[in-house]
Enzyme design. Structure first.
Site, PDB file in Angstrom:
ATOM      1  CG  ASP A 166      51.477  37.914  43.485  1.00 51.37           C
ATOM      2  OD1 ASP A 166      52.044  38.606  42.621  1.00 51.37           O
ATOM      3  OD2 ASP A 166      50.265  37.661  43.470  1.00 51.37           O
TER       4      ASP A 166
ATOM      5  CB  ALA B  97      45.592  28.233  39.638  1.00 50.82           C
TER       6      ALA B  97
ATOM      7  CG  ASP C  69      38.698  22.306  39.984  1.00 52.00           C
ATOM      8  OD1 ASP C  69      37.904  21.355  39.830  1.00 52.00           O
ATOM      9  OD2 ASP C  69      38.404  23.487  39.769  1.00 52.00           O
TER      10      ASP C  69
ATOM     11  CD  GLU D 276      40.877  22.050  32.486  1.00 48.92           C
ATOM     12  OE1 GLU D 276      39.845  22.667  32.182  1.00 48.92           O
ATOM     13  OE2 GLU D 276      41.574  22.349  33.465  1.00 48.92           O
TER      14      GLU D 276
ATOM     15  CG  HIS E 160      38.114  23.924  35.221  1.00 47.58           C
ATOM     16  ND1 HIS E 160      38.999  24.306  34.246  1.00 47.58           N
ATOM     17  CD2 HIS E 160      37.889  25.036  35.976  1.00 47.58           C
ATOM     18  CE1 HIS E 160      39.285  25.593  34.390  1.00 47.58           C
ATOM     19  NE2 HIS E 160      38.627  26.057  35.441  1.00 47.58           N
ATOM     20  CB  ILE E 161      33.762  21.634  39.903  1.00 49.11           C
ATOM     21  CG1 ILE E 161      34.693  21.030  40.976  1.00 49.11           C
ATOM     22  CG2 ILE E 161      33.320  20.582  38.907  1.00 49.11           C
ATOM     23  CD1 ILE E 161      33.977  20.210  42.020  1.00 49.11           C
TER      24      ILE E 161
ATOM     25  CB  ALA F 162      33.649  29.149  39.092  1.00 47.32           C
TER      26      ALA F 162
HETATM   27  N1  NAD Z   1      39.261  26.241  39.263  1.00 51.93           N
HETATM   28  C1  NAD Z   1      38.432  27.146  38.785  1.00 51.93           C
HETATM   29  O1  NAD Z   1      37.316  26.844  38.401  1.00 51.93           O
HETATM   30  C2  NAD Z   1      38.859  28.579  38.759  1.00 51.93           C
HETATM   31  C3  NAD Z   1      37.871  29.585  38.895  1.00 51.93           C
HETATM   32  C4  NAD Z   1      38.283  30.916  38.914  1.00 51.93           C
HETATM   33  C5  NAD Z   1      39.623  31.233  38.760  1.00 51.93           C
HETATM   34  N2  NAD Z   1      40.553  30.245  38.580  1.00 51.93           N
HETATM   35  C6  NAD Z   1      41.970  30.567  38.397  1.00 51.93           C
HETATM   36  O2  NAD Z   1      42.537  30.968  39.621  1.00 51.93           O
HETATM   37  C7  NAD Z   1      43.673  31.797  39.370  1.00 51.93           C
HETATM   38  C8  NAD Z   1      43.688  33.002  40.292  1.00 51.93           C
HETATM   39  O3  NAD Z   1      42.514  33.768  40.110  1.00 51.93           O
HETATM   40  P1  NAD Z   1      42.309  35.178  40.851  1.00 51.93           P
HETATM   41  O4  NAD Z   1      40.900  35.567  40.660  1.00 51.93           O
HETATM   42  O5  NAD Z   1      42.886  35.138  42.207  1.00 51.93           O
HETATM   43  O6  NAD Z   1      43.233  36.085  39.925  1.00 51.93           O
HETATM   44  P2  NAD Z   1      43.951  37.469  40.335  1.00 51.93           P
HETATM   45  O7  NAD Z   1      44.323  38.117  39.054  1.00 51.93           O
HETATM   46  O8  NAD Z   1      43.126  38.221  41.318  1.00 51.93           O
HETATM   47  O9  NAD Z   1      45.272  36.975  41.099  1.00 51.93           O
HETATM   48  C9  NAD Z   1      46.317  36.318  40.444  1.00 51.93           C
HETATM   49  C10 NAD Z   1      47.593  36.695  41.162  1.00 51.93           C
HETATM   50  O10 NAD Z   1      48.658  35.945  40.558  1.00 51.93           O
HETATM   51  C11 NAD Z   1      49.806  36.788  40.563  1.00 51.93           C
HETATM   52  N3  NAD Z   1      50.790  36.302  39.613  1.00 51.93           N
HETATM   53  C12 NAD Z   1      50.828  36.491  38.268  1.00 51.93           C
HETATM   54  N4  NAD Z   1      51.923  35.897  37.751  1.00 51.93           N
HETATM   55  C13 NAD Z   1      52.581  35.339  38.796  1.00 51.93           C
HETATM   56  C14 NAD Z   1      53.790  34.589  38.903  1.00 51.93           C
HETATM   57  N5  NAD Z   1      54.516  34.283  37.818  1.00 51.93           N
HETATM   58  N6  NAD Z   1      54.188  34.175  40.121  1.00 51.93           N
HETATM   59  C15 NAD Z   1      53.440  34.444  41.219  1.00 51.93           C
HETATM   60  N7  NAD Z   1      52.296  35.170  41.183  1.00 51.93           N
HETATM   61  C16 NAD Z   1      51.871  35.595  39.985  1.00 51.93           C
HETATM   62  C17 NAD Z   1      49.254  38.169  40.242  1.00 51.93           C
HETATM   63  O11 NAD Z   1      50.159  39.187  40.643  1.00 51.93           O
HETATM   64  C18 NAD Z   1      47.964  38.184  41.038  1.00 51.93           C
HETATM   65  O12 NAD Z   1      48.147  38.754  42.325  1.00 51.93           O
HETATM   66  C19 NAD Z   1      43.597  32.141  37.867  1.00 51.93           C
HETATM   67  O13 NAD Z   1      44.451  31.275  37.144  1.00 51.93           O
HETATM   68  C20 NAD Z   1      42.199  31.783  37.508  1.00 51.93           C
HETATM   69  O14 NAD Z   1      42.065  31.482  36.155  1.00 51.93           O
HETATM   70  C21 NAD Z   1      40.189  28.927  38.588  1.00 51.93           C
END
Ligand code: NAD
Length: 303
Positions: free
Chosen positions: A169, A225, A250, A255, A273-274, A276
């Protein structure tokens, strides 16, 4: 303050807002065609991921003051544009972290023991005891791409399972229980790779053919993600060749997907996509949405 609820929102959250004096109307099945006719009468709107708030909609709503997105990510909102119009845009970044982390860990266990395949085999009335030799998670290396809220929750749980946790990261300086490394080093060293970063111009297609070529043979991949960070054709090829032993997904580039060939592979576990979608996360999302709007309305009132 008048608020329009445009997507499914917890009943308790709506009651909480009404009790605080907000005028709340629920149109959680409103269509994109109806929105520009209805929304101009409101000061605030609540959306999840279904409703898209693009520039054209913002332009016809000069009274709109606040948009609250229940959930992580603002992909469905032209947030920067809204802010140039003086609209406050908020989301609920922490409410679902634990649920997504638990799904990730569930997938890691399921991939380790091929639970999707053992279950299908039993339902077909087979007793293939010798066909399913799995692996343990303890002692393995987990590579996390992105170590924000969800990545850290996954790391904490993986540490407790006896895994070594690496993370890439570029925007983070340190994280507890995690060794921060360069992406190539993570790809080379990990038995499991799990994604926890947003989809951006920089991250789209990040795990493509070149990245898979650098990974250990038999690596397992989890993507909870965003779709499109993994190149789905490259992942398909790597699963067919055996470079990737198994994958769990997921989220998808499209989608729902229009091409299901990746999902249908026997060494893929999939969900729609579940991440959350738990009782607890939904409860927290609703409570946070309500509190943010109540606070916003209080700050709007003249002293
Ligand atoms: N599957 C689901 O239902 C679901 C639910 C919630 C969140 N998500 C996804 O999960 C992901 C992470 O969420 P979060 O709450 O931890 O977000 P967050 O913002 O807390 O963390 C994301 C991290 O990714 C890092 N990042 C950004 N660009 C990057 C890159 N090019 N290379 C490496 N790291 C990088 C950021 O520095 C940050 O630390 C998001 O994409 C979010 O949309 C999915």
């Amino acid at each position: 303050m008048k608020v329009l609820i445009c997507d499914k929102t917890e009943k308790e959250a709506i009651e909480q807002m009404r009790a605080a004096g907000l005028q709340v109307d629920v149109r959680d099945d409103i269509t994109p065609e109806e929105l520009p006719k209805v929304l101009p009468a409101y000061d605030g709107m609540v959306v999840r991921s279904r409703t898209k708030v693009r520039q054209a909609l913002i332009d016809v709503c000069p009274n709109l003051k606040v948009i609250v997105r229940g959930g992580v990510g603002l992909d469905n909102i032209d947030a920067d544009y809204a802010r140039t119009k003086g609209i406050t845009v908020m989301n609920t970044p922490l409410a679902s972290s634990a649920s997504v982390a638990e799904l990730t860990i569930a997938y890691m266990f399921a991939l380790a023991r091929s639970l999707h395949q053992t279950s299908a085999s039993m339902k077909a009335e087979k007793w293939e005891k010798k066909a399913f030799e799995g692996i343990e998670l303890g002692g393995k290396t987990l590579g996390l791409i992105g170590i924000g809220n969800i990545g850290r929750e996954v790391a904490r749980r993986a540490n407790a399972l006896g895994m070594t946790v690496l993370a890439y990261d570029p925007y983070v300086k340190s994280a507890e229980g995690v060794k921060l490394v360069q992406l190539d080093d993570l790809l080379k060293a990990s038995d499991y790779i799990s994604l926890h970063l947003p989809k951006t111009k920089e991250s789209a297609g990040m795990l493509g053919a070149q990245a898979f070529a650098k990974m250990k043979d038999g690596v397992r991949i989890v993507n909870c993600a965003r779709g499109g960070i993994v190149d789905e054709q490259a992942l398909y090829d790597a699963l067919i060749s055996g470079k990737v032993a198994a994958a769990a997904m997921d989220v998808y580039a499209e989608e729902p997907p229009t091409d299901w060939k990746l999902v249908k592979l026997p060494n893929v576990i999939a969900s729609p996509h579940i991440g959350a979608a738990t009782k607890e996360a939904q409860g927290r999302v609703g409570a946070e949405v309500a509190q943010k709007l109540i606070d916003f309305a209080r700050n709007m009132q003249p002293a």
